[in-house]
Design a protein around this motif. Structure first.
Motif, mmCIF file in Angstrom:
data_model
loop_
_atom_site.group_PDB
_atom_site.id
_atom_site.type_symbol
_atom_site.label_atom_id
_atom_site.label_comp_id
_atom_site.label_asym_id
_atom_site.label_seq_id
_atom_site.Cartn_x
_atom_site.Cartn_y
_atom_site.Cartn_z
ATOM 1 N N VAL A 140 0.854 -1.191 0.000
ATOM 2 C CA VAL A 140 0.000 0.000 0.000
ATOM 3 C C VAL A 140 0.890 1.241 0.000
ATOM 4 N N ALA A 141 0.658 2.084 -0.972
ATOM 5 C CA ALA A 141 1.442 3.324 -1.072
ATOM 6 C C ALA A 141 1.084 4.267 0.071
ATOM 7 N N PRO A 142 2.049 5.036 0.522
ATOM 8 C CA PRO A 142 1.749 6.043 1.548
ATOM 9 C C PRO A 142 0.854 7.133 0.956
ATOM 10 N N THR A 143 0.290 7.933 1.823
ATOM 11 C CA THR A 143 -0.550 9.044 1.379
ATOM 12 C C THR A 143 0.287 10.315 1.354
ATOM 13 N N ALA A 144 0.369 10.935 0.176
ATOM 14 C CA ALA A 144 1.118 12.188 0.023
ATOM 15 C C ALA A 144 0.134 13.353 0.136
ATOM 16 N N VAL A 145 0.437 14.278 1.042
ATOM 17 C CA VAL A 145 -0.419 15.454 1.237
ATOM 18 C C VAL A 145 0.464 16.692 1.175
ATOM 19 N N CYS A 146 0.154 17.588 0.239
ATOM 20 C CA CYS A 146 0.963 18.799 0.030
ATOM 21 C C CYS A 146 0.234 20.052 0.489
ATOM 22 N N GLN A 147 1.035 21.091 0.708
ATOM 23 C CA GLN A 147 0.493 22.426 0.967
ATOM 24 C C GLN A 147 1.299 23.443 0.162
ATOM 25 N N ASP A 148 0.616 24.465 -0.337
ATOM 26 C CA ASP A 148 1.277 25.553 -1.041
ATOM 27 C C ASP A 148 1.944 26.457 -0.011
ATOM 28 N N ILE A 149 3.105 27.021 -0.375
ATOM 29 C CA ILE A 149 3.812 27.926 0.533
ATOM 30 C C ILE A 149 4.296 29.160 -0.225
ATOM 31 N N THR A 150 4.560 30.210 0.528
ATOM 32 C CA THR A 150 5.166 31.427 -0.003
ATOM 33 C C THR A 150 6.479 31.641 0.726
ATOM 34 N N VAL A 151 7.540 31.909 -0.030
ATOM 35 C CA VAL A 151 8.868 32.112 0.545
ATOM 36 C C VAL A 151 9.434 33.442 0.063
ATOM 37 N N GLN A 152 10.334 34.002 0.864
ATOM 38 C CA GLN A 152 10.975 35.275 0.546
ATOM 39 C C GLN A 152 12.443 35.050 0.195
ATOM 40 N N CYS A 157 16.240 34.768 -8.076
ATOM 41 C CA CYS A 157 15.493 35.867 -8.703
ATOM 42 C C CYS A 157 14.778 35.447 -9.989
ATOM 43 N N ASP A 158 15.312 34.451 -10.670
ATOM 44 C CA ASP A 158 14.682 33.978 -11.898
ATOM 45 C C ASP A 158 13.391 33.209 -11.627
ATOM 46 N N ASP A 159 13.158 32.839 -10.357
ATOM 47 C CA ASP A 159 11.999 32.024 -9.997
ATOM 48 C C ASP A 159 10.878 32.817 -9.341
ATOM 49 N N LEU A 160 10.918 34.144 -9.409
ATOM 50 C CA LEU A 160 9.871 34.951 -8.782
ATOM 51 C C LEU A 160 8.500 34.547 -9.310
ATOM 52 N N GLY A 161 7.528 34.460 -8.406
ATOM 53 C CA GLY A 161 6.183 34.056 -8.781
ATOM 54 C C GLY A 161 5.924 32.610 -8.406
ATOM 55 N N VAL A 195 7.500 32.452 -4.877
ATOM 56 C CA VAL A 195 8.744 33.118 -4.486
ATOM 57 C C VAL A 195 8.537 34.631 -4.605
ATOM 58 N N GLU A 196 8.825 35.331 -3.511
ATOM 59 C CA GLU A 196 8.671 36.791 -3.473
ATOM 60 C C GLU A 196 9.993 37.458 -3.110
ATOM 61 N N ASP A 197 10.158 38.676 -3.599
ATOM 62 C CA ASP A 197 11.314 39.513 -3.249
ATOM 63 C C ASP A 197 10.802 40.699 -2.453
ATOM 64 N N ASN A 209 10.813 44.965 -8.217
ATOM 65 C CA ASN A 209 9.689 44.453 -7.442
ATOM 66 C C ASN A 209 9.065 45.508 -6.545
ATOM 67 N N GLY A 210 9.458 46.774 -6.724
ATOM 68 C CA GLY A 210 8.851 47.868 -5.970
ATOM 69 C C GLY A 210 9.464 48.128 -4.614
ATOM 70 N N ASN A 211 10.508 47.396 -4.245
ATOM 71 C CA ASN A 211 11.198 47.656 -2.987
ATOM 72 C C ASN A 211 12.116 48.855 -3.167
ATOM 73 N N LEU A 212 12.262 49.659 -2.125
ATOM 74 C CA LEU A 212 13.121 50.838 -2.267
ATOM 75 C C LEU A 212 13.865 51.136 -0.990
#
Length: 168
Positions: free
Chosen positions: A9-21, A59-63, A87-89, A155-158
């Motif tokens: 029996v395969a294990p149960t995979a459960v994911c969650q979306d995340i935001t990182v800086q 930086c190439d992975d923003l979004g 991914v956020e800056d 990205n609007g940071n100043l």
């Protein structure tokens, strides 16, 4: 009689979306556990987590970025789920100023541009756009004048710094 119990029996995979800086160098690394949201195995054993395609972002992975979490149990059974890593800056650029001395022209005027005050402003993800709060001086400004340089990233940071413009 011998009875062999096989876990198929395969294990149960459960994911969650995340935001990182991103950090000040424009990078961030996540672990598979960061997107895991309670994956488990029916036999109650430990599961091994693996993440693809990568756990490093820049930086190439923003979004939004899709990653796949692979969950494997002790018997080698596996399952997977996908999660979105946003991914956020939010790191400000670094504004660096230098003081300058300028001479009035024959009409009693002088203008400056941001590059005259800039002394190496930078950002991890882009070359910041530079602006000044004061760019023109005349006879009434002879002496020391404080100007503010603003560095703004894509990205609007100043960030800002101040410099002294000595008008002669």
């Amino acid at each position: 009689a011998n009875v062999t119990i096989i876990d198929q029996v395969a294990p149960t995979a459960v994911c969650q979306d995340i935001t990182v800086q991103l950090d000040a160098t424009g990078n961030v690394t996540i672990a598979a556990a960061d997107v895991d949201n309670g994956s488990s195995d029916a036999c109650g054993g430990a599961v091994t987590l693996a993440l693809t395609p990568s756990s490093s972002f820049d930086c190439d992975d923003l979004g939004a970025n899709t990653v796949t979490l692979f969950v494997t149990d002790a018997s080698g059974n596996s399952s997977f789920c996908t999660a979105t890593v946003t991914v956020e800056d939010s790191v400000d650029p670094v504004a660096v100023c230098q003081n300058i001395t300028v001479q009035l022209d024959a009409t009693g005027n002088v203008s400056i541009v941001p590059s005259d005050i800039d002394n190496g402003s930078s950002d991890a993800c882009s070359t910041p756009t530079l602006s000044l709060d004061v760019t023109s001086f005349d006879c009434t400004d002879v002496g020391s004048n404080i100007v503010t340089l603003t560095a703004t990233d894509v990205n609007g940071n100043l960030s800002t710094c101040t410099a002294t413009v000595t008008v002669q």
